[in-house]
Design an enzyme around this catalytic site. Structure first.
Site, PDB file in Angstrom:
ATOM      1  N   GLU A  26      43.043  83.637  14.407  1.00  0.00           N
ATOM      2  CA  GLU A  26      42.664  83.051  15.688  1.00  0.00           C
ATOM      3  C   GLU A  26      43.045  81.562  15.655  1.00  0.00           C
ATOM      4  O   GLU A  26      42.539  80.817  14.808  1.00  0.00           O
ATOM      5  CB  GLU A  26      41.143  83.221  15.806  1.00  0.00           C
ATOM      6  N   CYS A  39      36.321  82.656  21.941  1.00  0.00           N
ATOM      7  CA  CYS A  39      36.618  83.870  21.155  1.00  0.00           C
ATOM      8  C   CYS A  39      37.421  84.874  21.968  1.00  0.00           C
ATOM      9  O   CYS A  39      38.096  85.719  21.403  1.00  0.00           O
ATOM     10  CB  CYS A  39      35.326  84.544  20.717  1.00  0.00           C
ATOM     11  N   LYS A  70      19.086  77.928  16.051  1.00  0.00           N
ATOM     12  CA  LYS A  70      19.859  76.888  15.358  1.00  0.00           C
ATOM     13  C   LYS A  70      21.190  76.699  16.084  1.00  0.00           C
ATOM     14  O   LYS A  70      22.094  77.524  15.959  1.00  0.00           O
ATOM     15  CB  LYS A  70      20.117  77.241  13.896  1.00  0.00           C
ATOM     16  N   GLU A  75      28.547  88.399  17.163  1.00  0.00           N
ATOM     17  CA  GLU A  75      29.662  88.192  18.105  1.00  0.00           C
ATOM     18  C   GLU A  75      30.635  87.282  17.372  1.00  0.00           C
ATOM     19  O   GLU A  75      30.413  86.075  17.274  1.00  0.00           O
ATOM     20  CB  GLU A  75      29.091  87.576  19.394  1.00  0.00           C
TER      21      GLU A  75
HETATM   22  C1  SIN Z   1      32.946  82.909  23.158  1.00  0.00           C
HETATM   23  O1  SIN Z   1      33.911  82.175  23.038  1.00  0.00           O
HETATM   24  O2  SIN Z   1      32.380  83.375  22.160  1.00  0.00           O
HETATM   25  C2  SIN Z   1      32.339  83.288  24.474  1.00  0.00           C
HETATM   26  C3  SIN Z   1      33.138  83.039  25.649  1.00  0.00           C
HETATM   27  C4  SIN Z   1      32.515  83.628  26.905  1.00  0.00           C
HETATM   28  O3  SIN Z   1      31.305  83.863  26.988  1.00  0.00           O
HETATM   29  O4  SIN Z   1      33.282  83.870  27.818  1.00  0.00           O
END
Ligand code: SIN
Length: 483
Positions: free
Chosen positions: A384, A287, A178, A253
């Site tokens: 964040e 992230c 998804k 993650e």
């Molecule tokens: C992400 O923002 O979750 C991943 C970034 C990355 O793979 O460098």
């Protein structure tokens, strides 16, 4: 849309090797212009349950294929993606906003996982263990977990999905994916190429639309044996709670709040280069993007002045145009969040060095921003920001820097810049993060175990560890071996 391969533009769900439509639709917008670029079927519980059934019905056959068979399909897929890189990047920029250069980079990054796992597929080793009895032998083998669900976000529409599914296929799992409803077109194009590469019907299914009912079905259906999710911590917790009753394996993650430490002995040029890439990649929407800069008081002015010059040279605009560094943010809510973090910081005493406003281009564009004088009570330190804002606080001692850097519930990535070997070791060991960039701002690649600790989740993606996530361990006790 100008594409060499028009066949990449798909507008249906993909279940059991068939493109499936529905009456109810939702729309996909270009974040740079707010124009509607696609109208897609609104999948829900029933489509998801059909996709799970399809994945389940072919699992045994796929699992029993020689690893080399699966590896060859992945290799073919890799080469089709390579041939279509430019078109895929164009589709991505249109729905996600990042510059064409970054989109091409992401397609190559995503494809590096396919290449990597095509090679790992044939290296799924087991063990033999010396037995405590003369008449038995002990063997350990690795088997694919079963039907997997992947749920992935809009910030990397290709790489986040591909690094999960390519490992799952290599391991012998079948998958229901998804993608985000904000960026499903890239995923559809990748599925089309997957089909051309020979991924058999049912092995990969793609659903999107009503994300709540799709998520509910993926979590509660006992046929799904694992969920691999990238996204917010709040959603990750919800998915694990919902999946608990069917005892699924999870990989999460989740969000980050990355600190970036610049010590007095750092090479400031290197630190500024690292800061720019670790902060402004994808307009700050990753992230692993830096959220908080901690800079030694003696190098604060030099670092912030040099960073300011670099920030002011970033060219903001529609990612499809030439030489753009920063595209728009994904939607008005993202712009609002960035703006509210800046306003909160200024009200609580931060100094605005550059940027700070919605961009003159309007819509979802925001000025790359630099703030100094931030402190822990500001939203920008606690949450964040997910936008193009570099926020700096100074420190005096190593212990202060360590305390500030670890003062968060998150633990995904951290960065440190210093020329001292002992400081590198000390901080690498004491920083509570899953990934540490040492004198380096770009840490992602297919060879590394990507993932976090604490509220940033668990499980690793990429590398040999990424393959393990889709395998389970079976022990065989072979008795009656009397000589
Ligand atoms: C992400 O923002 O979750 C991943 C970034 C990355 O793979 O460098």
């Amino acid at each position: 849309m100008k594409l060499n391969n028009k066949n990449l533009l798909k507008d249906k769900l993909y279940i059991n090797g068939k493109w499936i439509d529905s009456e109810k639709k939702f729309q996909v917008e270009n974040p740079a212009t707010n124009e509607i670029i696609a109208s897609l079927p609104m999948g829900g519980k029933s489509e998801t349950s059909k996709a799970i059934e399809a994945a389940s019905s072919v699992f045994l056959e796929w699992k029993q294929k020689p690893a080399k068979f699966r590896s060859k399909i992945l290799k073919k897929w890799f080469s089709l993606i390579e041939t279509n890189t430019e078109d895929l990047a164009r589709i991505m920029t249109l729905e996600q906003g990042k510059s064409l250069t970054e989109a091409m980079g992401e397609i190559r990054y995503a494809n590096s996982y396919i290449e990597w796992f095509s090679e790992e597929a044939v290296r799924s080793y087991g063990d033999t263990i010396p037995s405590h009895r003369a008449d038995t032998r002990i063997l350990v083998q690795k088997e694919p977990i079963g039907v997997i669900a992947t749920i992935t976000p809009w910030n990397f529409p290709a790489a986040m999905m591909i690094r999960k599914v390519s490992a799952a296929f290599a391991a012998g799992c079948t998958v229901v994916s998804k993608p985000s409803e904000l960026t499903p077109l890239t995923a559809l194009a990748l599925v089309q190429l997957g089909e051309e590469a020979g991924i058999p019907p049912g092995v990969w299914n793609l659903v999107f639309g009503d994300f709540e009912s799709i998520g509910e079905e993926l979590c509660t259906n006992p046929i799904v044996r694992k969920i691999s999710f990238t996204g917010s911590t709040r959603t990750g917790i919800l998915l694990s709670q919902k999946s608990a009753s069917s005892v699924k394996k999870m990989s999460l993650e989740l969000g980050g709040n990355a600190p970036f430490l610049v010590f007095e002995d750092a090479n400031i040029e290197k630190a500024v280069e690292g800061a720019l890439s670790a902060k402004f990649r994808n307009s700050g929407q990753t992230c692993v993007c830096v959220n908080r800069f901690y800079v030694h008081a003696n190098v604060l002015d030099e670092f912030s002045n040099k960073l300011k010059i670099k920030i002011e040279s970033l060219k903001v605009g529609n990612g499809l145009e030439e030489e753009i560094d920063q595209g728009p943010l994904i939607n008005p809510q993202a712009v609002e969040k960035v703006n509210s973090h800046i306003q909160d910081a200024i009200q609580k005493g931060a100094s605005l060095k550059t940027g700070g406003n919605r961009h003159r281009l309007g819509g979802n564009f925001f000025e790359p921003t630099l703030l100094t004088g931030i402190h822990s009570e500001m939203k920008i330190c606690k949450e964040e920001t997910f936008g193009p804002v570099a926020a700096i606080q100074s420190f005096q001692t190593d212990s202060e820097a360590l305390q500030l850097a670890n003062d968060t519930e998150y633990g995904l990535a951290a960065y440190l810049f210093t020329e001292s070997v002992s400081r590198i070791w000390k901080f690498s060991e004491l920083l509570e993060y899953g990934m540490i960039g040492i004198n380096e701002g770009i840490i992602s690649s297919e060879q590394i175990p990507f993932g976090g600790i604490k509220f940033s989740g668990y499980g690793r993606e990429g590398s040999k560890y990424g393959m393990e996530e889709f395998l389970q361990t079976k022990y065989l006790c072979w008795g009656g071996l009397n000589h």
